[in-house]
Design an enzyme around this catalytic site. Structure first.
Site, PDB file in Angstrom:
ATOM      1  N   GLY B  29      32.284  12.896  -9.207  1.00 29.30           N
ATOM      2  CA  GLY B  29      31.254  12.191  -9.966  1.00 29.30           C
ATOM      3  C   GLY B  29      31.831  10.884 -10.450  1.00 29.30           C
ATOM      4  O   GLY B  29      31.950   9.916  -9.703  1.00 29.30           O
ATOM      5  N   SER B  30      32.239  10.869 -11.716  1.00 27.10           N
ATOM      6  CA  SER B  30      32.894   9.682 -12.263  1.00 27.10           C
ATOM      7  C   SER B  30      34.357   9.615 -11.821  1.00 27.10           C
ATOM      8  O   SER B  30      35.024   8.599 -11.990  1.00 27.10           O
ATOM      9  CB  SER B  30      32.808   9.709 -13.782  1.00 27.10           C
ATOM     10  N   CYS B  31      34.860  10.720 -11.245  1.00 28.00           N
ATOM     11  CA  CYS B  31      36.253  10.777 -10.790  1.00 28.00           C
ATOM     12  C   CYS B  31      36.468   9.886  -9.560  1.00 28.00           C
ATOM     13  O   CYS B  31      35.525   9.498  -8.898  1.00 28.00           O
ATOM     14  CB  CYS B  31      36.650  12.208 -10.409  1.00 28.00           C
ATOM     15  N   ILE B  32      37.750   9.630  -9.272  1.00 27.61           N
ATOM     16  CA  ILE B  32      38.128   8.822  -8.106  1.00 27.61           C
ATOM     17  C   ILE B  32      38.931   9.688  -7.140  1.00 27.61           C
ATOM     18  O   ILE B  32      39.835  10.410  -7.559  1.00 27.61           O
ATOM     19  CB  ILE B  32      39.050   7.640  -8.536  1.00 27.61           C
ATOM     20  N   GLY B  95      33.873   7.165  -8.785  1.00 23.86           N
ATOM     21  CA  GLY B  95      33.619   6.300  -9.936  1.00 23.86           C
ATOM     22  C   GLY B  95      32.151   6.030 -10.199  1.00 23.86           C
ATOM     23  O   GLY B  95      31.787   4.964 -10.673  1.00 23.86           O
TER      24      GLY B  95
END
Lengths: 209, 165
Positions: B29-32, B95
């Site tokens: 999700g917001s992770c890379i 991200g």
């Protein structure tokens, strides 16, 4: 602060009880809205390591709808309601009096999303109402925001926000049952993410810190 | 030919492998999902970055969790496997901002995806590693798979299919 350090079984019982009252009220509100009997399972509050959160309720690639609201002031926190995408659409169609079948895809999604925002609003709003009753704090909610995405992506955002302050996440799982519909998939889960400092305020208010 | 080893890279994990392997991260999700690979030996590593900056955290139990600790560690691990810095390249995806902006819900914590992109890009720059491809930002989650055979990063988004970068 880490939830593992701070939370005892008594604290979890309180959160679960808040969820319980919330779930009962949410079931009543949804049932009025849909004109059908709605039951919600007794919510189960869990503390889960953030690294295990994405797959905790099923495949990270499962399609879900998620509704986010925030409340500020006395108890600043984010709340996310997650439900299986198919199930959310079925409930949305029950809420919408018009036949959507002739409509183009994007218009249909837009209308369904507003109904799904309302589902989330009801569940999260009643949850906050229960918390408000116990604490005496007014807890107004923001306009709900809707996402349709992979379970893992939604959960990873929640995990990251929890990850700012610790290594554990607090999850509250329940399941919506609507009379006359087959149950399938994830029936609904609430993730409450207190802003840094909020949880201490809550526990203090409840005389538990 | 040897079968590629399938490796799942969970949140805050950091994994390196010699060729042949496939490195996968599901539901970013917001992770890379950051992959750094040696173009010639095809040795590669992936980090599943959750947050931009370890200095904001109380403790750093898993270096893969933060952009500023993950990038140097990933490089260290790759050098241990005999990779050559001049041959290293990076690709990244993720991200996303998962929820559309709306009133009070537009809280700073929901821009964590964007901050992850910035921090990871900055760390790669500081380390002198060239970022050759990226698929970042937007509002949709991604699953990624890197193949050491093709050196391609397959980025899957729900409802729109797979994009190879």
């Amino acid at each position: 602060m880490d939830y593992h350090d701070k939370f005892t079984n008594i604290h979890m019982d309180v959160i679960q009880e808040v969820g319980n009252i919330g779930a009962g009220n949410a079931a009543t509100a949804l049932s009025r809205l849909l004109g059908r009997a709605v039951d919600m399972d007794v919510p189960i509050a869990e503390i889960v390591p953030i690294y295990d959160v994405t797959g905790h309720y099923g495949s990270p690639e499962m399609s879900v709808c998620a509704v986010l609201v925030r409340t500020e002031e006395e108890f600043a926190c984010s709340l996310i309601f997650i439900i299986d995408e198919k199930k959310a659409d079925i409930i949305a169609d029950l809420m919408i009096p018009t036949d959507l079948s002739g409509m183009d895809e994007s218009e249909r999604t837009r209308i369904r999303n507003s109904a799904i925002a309302e589902q989330g609003n009801i569940v999260l709003g009643t949850f906050l109402n229960a918390l408000s009753t116990i604490t005496g704090w007014p807890l107004p909610t923001s306009t709900p925001s809707v996402a349709r995405d992979m379970l893992g992506s939604i959960m990873s955002l929640a995990a990251s926000i929890f990850g700012f302050v610790g290594e554990s996440a607090m999850l509250i799982k329940t399941n919506l049952h609507i009379r006359g519909l087959d149950d399938e998939g994830l029936g609904g889960t609430v993730i409450m993410i207190p802003d840094p400092g909020s949880l201490e305020r809550l526990l203090e208010k409840l005389g538990m810190l | 030919m040897k079968q590629p080893i399938p490796i799942h890279v969970g949140m805050a994990d950091l994994v390196v492998s010699k060729h042949p392997a496939t490195l996968t991260a599901l539901g970013l999700g917001s992770c890379i999902g950051l992959v750094i690979f040696d173009q010639l030996s095809r040795t590669a590593g992936m980090a599943h970055i959750m947050l931009p900056d370890s200095s904001e955290a109380h403790k750093v139990s898993r270096p893969g969790k933060f952009a500023d600790t993950a990038v140097p560690l990933l490089l260290d691990e790759l050098y241990k496997l005999g990779t050559v810095k001049a041959q290293l390249r990076a690709k990244m995806a993720g991200g996303a901002r998962m929820f559309p902006v709306s009133g009070k819900a537009d809280h700073a914590i929901f821009s964590v995806g964007n901050r992850n992109i910035e921090a990871t890009t900055r760390m790669l720059g500081a380390a002198g590693i060239r970022l050759v491809a990226s698929d970042t930002g937007g509002s949709k989650g991604r699953s990624v798979e890197f193949s050491t055979e093709t050196l391609k990063f397959a980025v899957k988004i729900l409802g729109t299919g797979t994009n190879e970068i």
